[in-house]
Scaffold this active site. Sequence first.
Site, PDB file in Angstrom:
ATOM      1  N   CYS A 123       5.539  -5.924   1.855  1.00 60.84           N
ATOM      2  CA  CYS A 123       4.576  -5.363   0.890  1.00 60.84           C
ATOM      3  C   CYS A 123       4.092  -6.400  -0.119  1.00 60.84           C
ATOM      4  O   CYS A 123       3.063  -6.213  -0.757  1.00 60.84           O
ATOM      5  CB  CYS A 123       5.192  -4.174   0.175  1.00 60.84           C
ATOM      6  SG  CYS A 123       5.863  -2.964   1.315  1.00 60.84           S
ATOM      7  N   HIS A 264       1.209  -2.669  -5.799  1.00 59.56           N
ATOM      8  CA  HIS A 264       1.431  -2.214  -4.431  1.00 59.56           C
ATOM      9  C   HIS A 264       1.719  -0.718  -4.505  1.00 59.56           C
ATOM     10  O   HIS A 264       2.483  -0.262  -5.359  1.00 59.56           O
ATOM     11  CB  HIS A 264       2.610  -2.973  -3.824  1.00 59.56           C
ATOM     12  CG  HIS A 264       3.175  -2.306  -2.617  1.00 59.56           C
ATOM     13  ND1 HIS A 264       2.381  -1.913  -1.566  1.00 59.56           N
ATOM     14  CD2 HIS A 264       4.439  -1.928  -2.301  1.00 59.56           C
ATOM     15  CE1 HIS A 264       3.140  -1.336  -0.656  1.00 59.56           C
ATOM     16  NE2 HIS A 264       4.385  -1.321  -1.075  1.00 59.56           N
ATOM     17  N   ASN A 294       1.811   4.350   1.846  1.00 59.46           N
ATOM     18  CA  ASN A 294       2.191   2.946   1.666  1.00 59.46           C
ATOM     19  C   ASN A 294       1.673   2.139   2.862  1.00 59.46           C
ATOM     20  O   ASN A 294       2.122   2.343   3.984  1.00 59.46           O
ATOM     21  CB  ASN A 294       3.717   2.867   1.567  1.00 59.46           C
ATOM     22  CG  ASN A 294       4.234   1.448   1.430  1.00 59.46           C
ATOM     23  OD1 ASN A 294       3.508   0.477   1.627  1.00 59.46           O
ATOM     24  ND2 ASN A 294       5.510   1.324   1.091  1.00 59.46           N
TER      25      ASN A 294
END
Length: 337
Positions: A123, A264, A294
């Site tokens: 990420c 993020h 996500n």
Amino acid sequence: MNKLINGRTPLYRAVITGYGSFAPAKTLKNEELAKMVDTSDEWITTRTGIKARHITTDNESSAFLATEAAKKALAEANLDVGDIEIIVVATITPEMVFPSTASFVQRTLGAKKAWVFDLAAACTGFVYALSIVQQFIESGRFKNALVIGAETLTKITDWTDRTSCILFGDGAGAIVLEQSNDGRRGILYSTMHSDGERWEALNCQAYGSRYPVTKPLADPKKIYMQINGREVYQQAIRRIVETVNHCMDHCSLTIDEITMLISHQMNARIIESASKRLNLPAEKVFINISEYGNTSAASVPIAFDECVRKGKIKRGDIIILVAFGAGLTWGANIIEF
Ligand SMILES: CC(C)(COP(=O)(O)OP(=O)(O)OC[C@H]1O[C@@H](n2cnc3c(N)ncnc32)[C@H](O)[C@@H]1OP(=O)(O)O)[C@@H](O)C(=O)NCCC(=O)NCCS
């Protein structure tokens, strides 16, 4: 603003001249997920802020998503593909084991002059990639770069595990960076960190060299992402707060000077909780997880693109990009847009 970073003003800065994002057309809403596993829209929404996610079909790959996002960013920057010098694709769901996803993007775009590579920092991949490219542009070695975050996480999702399958989605975002010598705008500062001791908190163990595709897996679940949600939750808040505070101190920035924190998108509760600890008001924190879930390395550039297009940030604003993910990895970029 014209901040001296660490007593140093580089000759050149890496300025964002283009941005774009792309998500597959197919979506999966919480209500539909609730028919697949024992969960509910209410549970997912209150615990994560996610309402839906985009899902690739069998024919849509990471390089395809990356290329579509790249085309939009290049159009926005008005940069000719023949002039691109570097292409970096941040991804943990690459097109193949090798060659790199970036090789396919280069081929499809026809960016013959570029040298290209992938970056695997989960990420945090996009934020890491910006920091690397920043060095090349500030040093004067290269004049531009195309930086992409692209993921097809739903291809490594265990759709029978309700603790993880609710979280992830597919997509891509891209940014064009170009050299500028006005000294003022651009990436002002980047900070990057890793903690390999905690690799087990988030992983997908097959099919690398430890569990090669040529050998039967003792545990077939190893082909899927595995997460320790609680550990990640706590670490993420701690590291985001620590990293943003460090950036603000290092760049002598106050909350008033920050226009937007673009984190993020891992869980709206994590982002809100970290922002509260940083005393950042809700209007200075961009959250778009409800539509995407996500998307790992793609989430920061997708959020950046949406944030600009929704008119929430404009040229001259100070923006913080911050990310946390598997590795563990975390980092941030301070940008005067
Ligand atoms: C995954 C996450 C949403 C779980 O939220 P949480 O509030 O910590 O929930 P818990 O894991 O404590 O589970 C609470 C209960 O809900 C249950 N539960 C878990 N997933 C569920 C789901 N999808 N639907 C309904 N119930 C669920 C659990 O079984 C548990 O039940 P129990 O109390 O009877 O044991 C949260 O920890 C998180 O977002 N973590 C980080 C995610 C991550 O790793 N992202 C990727 C890296 S950036």
